[in-house]
Design a protein around this motif. Sequence first.
Motif, mmCIF file in Angstrom:
data_model
loop_
_atom_site.group_PDB
_atom_site.id
_atom_site.type_symbol
_atom_site.label_atom_id
_atom_site.label_comp_id
_atom_site.label_asym_id
_atom_site.label_seq_id
_atom_site.Cartn_x
_atom_site.Cartn_y
_atom_site.Cartn_z
ATOM 1 N N TRP A 192 38.002 48.810 28.700
ATOM 2 C CA TRP A 192 37.680 47.477 29.211
ATOM 3 C C TRP A 192 39.001 46.774 29.480
ATOM 4 C CZ3 TRP A 192 33.102 44.263 27.118
ATOM 5 C CH2 TRP A 192 33.224 42.908 27.456
ATOM 6 N N PHE A 193 39.235 46.406 30.738
ATOM 7 C CA PHE A 193 40.459 45.715 31.127
ATOM 8 C C PHE A 193 40.167 44.235 31.374
ATOM 9 C CE2 PHE A 193 42.012 49.944 33.068
ATOM 10 C CZ PHE A 193 42.662 50.293 31.890
ATOM 11 N N PHE A 194 41.110 43.384 30.940
ATOM 12 C CA PHE A 194 40.917 41.934 31.050
ATOM 13 C C PHE A 194 42.272 41.254 31.193
ATOM 14 C CE2 PHE A 194 40.413 37.915 28.361
ATOM 15 C CZ PHE A 194 39.990 37.142 29.418
ATOM 16 N N ALA A 195 42.328 40.258 32.059
ATOM 17 C CA ALA A 195 43.498 39.393 32.243
ATOM 18 C C ALA A 195 44.763 40.163 32.617
ATOM 19 C CB ALA A 195 43.736 38.549 30.987
ATOM 20 N N PRO A 196 44.731 40.896 33.725
ATOM 21 C CA PRO A 196 45.934 41.595 34.172
ATOM 22 C C PRO A 196 46.946 40.623 34.757
ATOM 23 C CG PRO A 196 44.226 41.799 35.836
ATOM 24 C CD PRO A 196 43.597 41.088 34.657
ATOM 25 N N SER A 197 48.195 41.051 34.836
ATOM 26 C CA SER A 197 49.229 40.197 35.429
ATOM 27 C C SER A 197 49.036 40.062 36.933
ATOM 28 C CB SER A 197 50.611 40.776 35.127
ATOM 29 O OG SER A 197 50.715 42.110 35.609
ATOM 30 N N SER A 198 48.387 41.058 37.544
ATOM 31 C CA SER A 198 48.096 41.006 38.981
ATOM 32 C C SER A 198 47.030 42.038 39.295
ATOM 33 C CB SER A 198 49.352 41.293 39.807
ATOM 34 O OG SER A 198 49.746 42.648 39.651
ATOM 35 N N ILE A 199 46.396 41.896 40.439
ATOM 36 C CA ILE A 199 45.386 42.865 40.847
ATOM 37 C C ILE A 199 46.045 44.218 41.140
ATOM 38 C CG2 ILE A 199 45.465 42.274 43.293
ATOM 39 C CD1 ILE A 199 42.299 43.132 41.282
ATOM 40 N N ALA A 200 47.288 44.199 41.610
ATOM 41 C CA ALA A 200 48.000 45.452 41.873
ATOM 42 C C ALA A 200 48.261 46.203 40.565
ATOM 43 C CB ALA A 200 49.312 45.177 42.594
ATOM 44 N N ALA A 201 48.643 45.460 39.519
ATOM 45 C CA ALA A 201 48.878 46.084 38.209
ATOM 46 C C ALA A 201 47.587 46.652 37.647
ATOM 47 C CB ALA A 201 49.484 45.067 37.252
ATOM 48 N N LEU A 202 46.495 45.927 37.832
ATOM 49 C CA LEU A 202 45.195 46.408 37.362
ATOM 50 C C LEU A 202 44.816 47.704 38.070
ATOM 51 C CD1 LEU A 202 42.573 45.980 35.729
ATOM 52 C CD2 LEU A 202 41.729 44.600 37.646
ATOM 53 N N VAL A 257 36.463 44.613 42.835
ATOM 54 C CA VAL A 257 35.610 45.636 43.445
ATOM 55 C C VAL A 257 36.330 46.315 44.609
ATOM 56 C CG1 VAL A 257 33.492 45.991 44.781
ATOM 57 C CG2 VAL A 257 33.445 44.609 42.708
ATOM 58 N N LYS A 258 37.072 45.553 45.372
ATOM 59 C CA LYS A 258 37.785 46.105 46.532
ATOM 60 C C LYS A 258 38.944 47.001 46.120
ATOM 61 C CE LYS A 258 40.360 44.704 50.683
ATOM 62 N NZ LYS A 258 40.863 43.549 51.483
ATOM 63 N N GLU A 259 39.752 46.542 45.150
ATOM 64 C CA GLU A 259 40.996 47.227 44.829
ATOM 65 C C GLU A 259 40.879 48.234 43.688
ATOM 66 O OE1 GLU A 259 43.581 46.903 46.682
ATOM 67 O OE2 GLU A 259 42.832 45.240 47.893
ATOM 68 N N VAL A 260 39.907 48.044 42.804
ATOM 69 C CA VAL A 260 39.833 48.850 41.582
ATOM 70 C C VAL A 260 38.627 49.777 41.562
ATOM 71 C CG1 VAL A 260 39.693 48.734 39.061
ATOM 72 C CG2 VAL A 260 41.096 47.088 40.304
ATOM 73 N N LYS A 261 37.535 49.312 42.176
ATOM 74 C CA LYS A 261 36.274 50.068 42.157
ATOM 75 C C LYS A 261 35.850 50.407 40.719
ATOM 76 C CE LYS A 261 36.842 52.009 46.789
ATOM 77 N NZ LYS A 261 37.959 51.104 47.144
ATOM 78 N N PRO A 262 35.613 49.381 39.910
ATOM 79 C CA PRO A 262 35.247 49.624 38.515
ATOM 80 C C PRO A 262 33.864 50.250 38.405
ATOM 81 C CG PRO A 262 34.881 47.325 39.046
ATOM 82 C CD PRO A 262 35.564 47.944 40.246
ATOM 83 N N ASP A 263 33.636 50.932 37.293
ATOM 84 C CA ASP A 263 32.303 51.465 37.024
ATOM 85 C C ASP A 263 31.376 50.359 36.548
ATOM 86 O OD1 ASP A 263 32.900 54.420 37.341
ATOM 87 O OD2 ASP A 263 34.394 53.853 35.840
#
Length: 345
Positions: free
Chosen positions: A106-116, A146-152
């Motif tokens: 479970w990922f939360f509060a990344p420094s940026s969407i690129a880092a995530l 959803v666009k950059e990470v495509k989470p489950d």
Amino acid sequence: MDSIQSLKSDYPWIETPLVVGAPMRLIALADLAVAISKAGGIGFIGAGTDVSDLESYLQDATRLIKDTNLKTTNGTLPVGVGFINWGADLSAALPLIKKFKPAAVWFFAPSSIAALAEWTSKYREASPQTKVWVQIGSVREALDVVKEVKPDVLVVQGTDAGGHGLAQGAGLISLLPEVHDTVSTQVPDKKGRPILVAAGGIADARGLSATLMLGASGVVMGTRFLVSHEAVIAKGYQDEVLRTSDGGQTTVRTKAWDNARGTTGWAETYNGRGIINKTYTDAMEGVGNEENKMLYEKDVEKGDEGWGVKARLCTYAGSAVGLVKELKGAGEIVREVREGARARL
């Protein structure tokens, strides 16, 4: 494959409607996570910002699960691990995820969407069977993730949630349906669409039932599990949660406790909801951060007496705190909420 079938395929031990235990930092460790999963939910270990003890937590979870009939079809450990991305040493945790293969991260509060996106890719490569959950608090965040990470799985958190989340946001009653509709439009193919679970202000079967109608496939509870036998938490903290009612008036979102505790790495867009006490009221009355921090540290020395309206220790809890009435086992809580929702549905 609909979301319920997908959930049961990915997490074959679960029962539905799904109840998930939030990865509360320092509170939700192996005992709580395993108890929730054993009851048919999904328990998460809260690694938070410090992964130094994560290996021991995962070893404990492996030991607790060894003598149960909790099985997975893909060799994963039937619990998850939650990270606060901006502060966690994700590179140190990566080999542990590869070794123990938890069912989810479970990922939360990344420094940026690129880092995530980067860390999601690395974790998927290290443990392809481990599913990726990402917590968001707005429609904009949902679109980007959803666009950059495509989470489950997308964890949709409303502002009623206890602990940290977006300082500016909406409650689930409006946020969840809009996220559902927006994600459905962005990802027309159901097979590529993330499963939505709801978080924030849910503490009983009524809340679970309502979120299913709003578009979720399950719920996350944190505050309700604070008052469980398996939570690693001080009695003073639990007593304060049990004492408090009318959460809309007795809890507040603020950075006051972060400032007093020195947990100041959060972006300005985040704050935390907790039960109002002297740390907050003094900050609002103009007491400076350094003085408030000094007073907070003195109350740490008081033990259980450091919690309360006239005391200072942080009591993170959601606005549904008034629905939490008694200390119970985590498994009993899961079954009570799930069976209550089944009866209503």
